[in-house]
Enzyme design. Structure first.
Site, PDB file in Angstrom:
ATOM      1  N   ASP A  84       0.984  -0.796   0.322  1.00 19.92           N
ATOM      2  CA  ASP A  84      -0.120  -0.631  -0.144  1.00 19.92           C
ATOM      3  C   ASP A  84       1.192   1.525   0.120  1.00 19.92           C
ATOM      4  O   ASP A  84       2.137   1.584   0.918  1.00 19.92           O
ATOM      5  CB  ASP A  84      -0.828  -0.255   1.199  1.00 19.92           C
ATOM      6  N   ASP A  88      -7.190  -1.433  -4.584  1.00 18.67           N
ATOM      7  CA  ASP A  88      -8.279  -0.754  -3.932  1.00 18.67           C
ATOM      8  C   ASP A  88      -8.966   0.123  -4.467  1.00 18.67           C
ATOM      9  O   ASP A  88     -10.419   0.634  -3.714  1.00 18.67           O
ATOM     10  CB  ASP A  88      -7.736  -0.057  -2.287  1.00 18.67           C
TER      11      ASP A  88
END
Length: 173
Positions: free
Chosen positions: A125, A143
């Site tokens: 991330d 995401d």
């Protein structure tokens, strides 16, 4: 398979590949070019890039799971969901374009994060948004893809529900 069906499958796989490719390229760049917890800020640091490895799922849920539970909840269930989604978009030929595109985004994002979890042991991330009243956790392109796909499905369901007359009410002609 008819030519129309063949081109539909090719188009689905092309859009899916582009989706997964964008996610994997962005994560690869972050893995190679950034050190852990380095921060690059944009818009007066309201948007930041920072490399973080997420060993769990959404918002690090399940990152402390061990053994078979970890494999089942973080790998097996998502794999089954992604395979079902892939089967759904390939087999269901009567989907409207928005539904098809939405599910492709969700499946592509799922594949991107699942690939990371299986190959790298965690999901990379790197994006964070903080506008005081609106703040996110650290997330990635997969995401974003999943969230846009879900948002489009919800909007479509809401619009469809608004277009249908209420039960027991006469339709004006």
């Amino acid at each position: 398979m008819k030519a129309k069906g063949f081109f539909r499958v090719i188009l689905i796989l092309l859009v899916l590949s582009i989706n997964i490719g964008c996610d994997q390229v962005s994560k690869s760049i972050v893995r190679r070019k950034m050190d852990y917890y380095d921060q690059i800020g944009f818009l007066h640091n309201h948007i930041t890039l920072s490399k973080v490895e997420n060993a769990g799922a959404f918002l690090s849920l399940g990152d402390s799971l061990k053994g078979p539970m970890r494999i089942i909840l973080l790998n097996l269930f998502p794999l089954i969901a992604v395979l079902f989604g892939l089967y759904y978009i390939l087999a269901k030929t009567d989907l409207n374009r928005l539904t098809l595109f939405s599910v492709i985004l969700i499946v592509g994002g799922g594949i991107g994060n699942l690939y990371d979890r299986i190959v790298h042991g965690s999901v990379t991330d790197f994006m964070h948004i903080n506008f005081v009243i609106f703040q996110t956790g650290v997330f990635n392109v997969a995401d974003v893809s999943i969230m846009i796909g879900m948002f489009l499905l919800l909007i479509q369901a809401w619009l469809k529900q608004k277009a249908e007359p209420e039960p027991g009410r006469a339709v004006e002609q």
